[in-house]
Design a protein around this motif. Structure first.
Motif, mmCIF file in Angstrom:
data_model
loop_
_atom_site.group_PDB
_atom_site.id
_atom_site.type_symbol
_atom_site.label_atom_id
_atom_site.label_comp_id
_atom_site.label_asym_id
_atom_site.label_seq_id
_atom_site.Cartn_x
_atom_site.Cartn_y
_atom_site.Cartn_z
ATOM 1 N N UNK A 59 0.773 -1.150 -0.114
ATOM 2 C CA UNK A 59 0.118 0.015 0.142
ATOM 3 C C UNK A 59 0.798 1.175 0.051
ATOM 4 N N UNK A 60 2.340 1.198 0.494
ATOM 5 C CA UNK A 60 3.001 2.307 0.364
ATOM 6 C C UNK A 60 3.641 2.613 -0.874
ATOM 7 N N UNK A 61 3.311 1.761 -1.862
ATOM 8 C CA UNK A 61 4.192 1.998 -3.231
ATOM 9 C C UNK A 61 3.072 2.265 -4.475
ATOM 10 N N UNK A 62 3.550 2.904 -5.332
ATOM 11 C CA UNK A 62 2.707 2.901 -6.551
ATOM 12 C C UNK A 62 3.026 2.256 -7.760
ATOM 13 N N UNK A 63 4.292 1.614 -7.835
ATOM 14 C CA UNK A 63 4.775 0.537 -8.746
ATOM 15 C C UNK A 63 5.988 -0.158 -8.172
ATOM 16 N N UNK A 64 6.135 -1.271 -8.959
ATOM 17 C CA UNK A 64 7.061 -2.225 -8.773
ATOM 18 C C UNK A 64 8.069 -2.359 -9.825
ATOM 19 N N UNK A 65 9.336 -2.135 -9.639
ATOM 20 C CA UNK A 65 10.279 -2.336 -10.600
ATOM 21 C C UNK A 65 11.222 -3.401 -10.260
ATOM 22 N N UNK A 66 11.741 -4.297 -11.266
ATOM 23 C CA UNK A 66 12.459 -5.503 -11.070
ATOM 24 C C UNK A 66 13.584 -5.446 -12.031
ATOM 25 N N UNK A 67 14.693 -5.091 -11.966
ATOM 26 C CA UNK A 67 16.032 -5.609 -12.840
ATOM 27 C C UNK A 67 16.169 -6.867 -13.089
ATOM 28 N N UNK A 68 16.853 -7.177 -14.240
ATOM 29 C CA UNK A 68 17.129 -8.576 -14.418
ATOM 30 C C UNK A 68 18.503 -9.052 -13.859
ATOM 31 N N UNK A 69 19.065 -10.223 -14.022
ATOM 32 C CA UNK A 69 20.196 -10.619 -13.461
ATOM 33 C C UNK A 69 20.784 -11.994 -14.075
ATOM 34 N N UNK A 70 21.848 -12.307 -13.727
ATOM 35 C CA UNK A 70 22.471 -13.508 -14.302
ATOM 36 C C UNK A 70 22.356 -14.906 -13.488
ATOM 37 N N UNK A 71 21.794 -15.911 -13.981
ATOM 38 C CA UNK A 71 21.689 -16.953 -13.242
ATOM 39 C C UNK A 71 22.904 -17.414 -12.591
ATOM 40 N N UNK A 72 24.012 -17.231 -13.058
ATOM 41 C CA UNK A 72 25.344 -17.789 -12.347
ATOM 42 C C UNK A 72 25.568 -17.024 -10.922
ATOM 43 N N UNK A 73 24.939 -16.081 -10.901
ATOM 44 C CA UNK A 73 25.148 -15.187 -9.761
ATOM 45 C C UNK A 73 24.136 -15.311 -8.875
ATOM 46 N N UNK A 74 23.073 -16.339 -9.035
ATOM 47 C CA UNK A 74 21.930 -16.526 -8.170
ATOM 48 C C UNK A 74 20.699 -15.858 -8.299
ATOM 49 N N UNK A 75 20.520 -15.361 -9.471
ATOM 50 C CA UNK A 75 19.269 -14.304 -9.803
ATOM 51 C C UNK A 75 17.930 -15.018 -9.449
ATOM 52 N N UNK A 76 17.842 -16.390 -10.068
ATOM 53 C CA UNK A 76 16.699 -16.832 -10.080
ATOM 54 C C UNK A 76 16.362 -17.457 -8.694
ATOM 55 N N UNK A 77 17.399 -17.569 -7.873
ATOM 56 C CA UNK A 77 17.089 -18.204 -6.424
ATOM 57 C C UNK A 77 16.004 -17.224 -5.843
ATOM 58 N N UNK A 78 16.455 -15.814 -5.748
ATOM 59 C CA UNK A 78 15.567 -14.825 -5.117
ATOM 60 C C UNK A 78 14.364 -14.291 -6.090
#
Length: 186
Positions: A59-78
């Motif tokens: 409720x405190x936010x108007x939008x969500x932004x998500x940058x991409x990342x690399x699988x080798x660095x654990x991006x998909x885990x989070x």
């Protein structure tokens, strides 16, 4: 006005920074969140998020932004974690804007919110990531930026500014977005 910037482990700093800078130039607060108190980006930049994901009140936010990342660095885990899935679904259920760059669209696909919707993601490497997005039920469009309803997806880091300006326009209108572009030299 506030934008929540979700930083998954292994996020790309360039993709995150476009949201911070473009929103900042327009006077919009960007609040970073993550699953851990300290995370590392794809190329080893350590970041201390403003808030932990479990403490976010959407409720405190108007939008969500998500940058991409690399699988080798654990991006998909989070990015595929239960907490991230819940966050994405809550923003979508409230009809709030969700903007992603590159493979961050896969987090949306994994959450189920792209079923039957047009979207895109990383397009190189034989379209491997686009095929993966299609497996989540998205209608994959091989274009740089795709907007469907309240969701913006894009296919590589180069699209970052366009995505951030598109989100800005939705939040503050075309005139203020154009003023910000000019002030930034775009």
């Amino acid at each position: 006005m506030k934008v929540l910037l979700f930083l998954a482990k292994g996020f790309e700093t360039m993709e995150a920074s476009v949201f911070v800078d473009i929103m900042g130039w327009a006077g919009i607060e960007v609040v970073t969140c993550a699953l851990q108190k300290k995370i590392k980006s794809t190329f080893g930049v350590s970041v201390n998020p403003n808030i932990l994901l479990n403490d976010v009140c959407i409720d405190d936010y108007d939008a969500l932004a998500i940058p991409g990342g690399f699988e080798e660095y654990g991006f998909y885990n989070d990015a595929f974690s239960e907490q991230a899935v819940s966050l994405i679904k809550e923003f979508n259920d409230c009809g709030k804007m969700i903007a992603t760059i590159c493979v961050a669209a896969l987090a949306l696909g994994n959450s189920g919110i792209l079923k039957g919707k047009k979207a895109t993601t990383y397009h190189l490497n034989n379209g491997h990531r686009q095929k993966q997005l299609a497996e989540y039920g998205a209608i994959v469009v091989n274009e740089p930026v795709v907007r469907t309803d309240n969701i913006i997806t894009s296919y590589c880091p180069q699209t970052g500014p366009e995505v951030a300006f598109m989100l800005l326009e939705e939040l503050v209108g075309t005139e203020k977005m154009q003023e910000t572009k000019i002030a930034m030299g775009f």
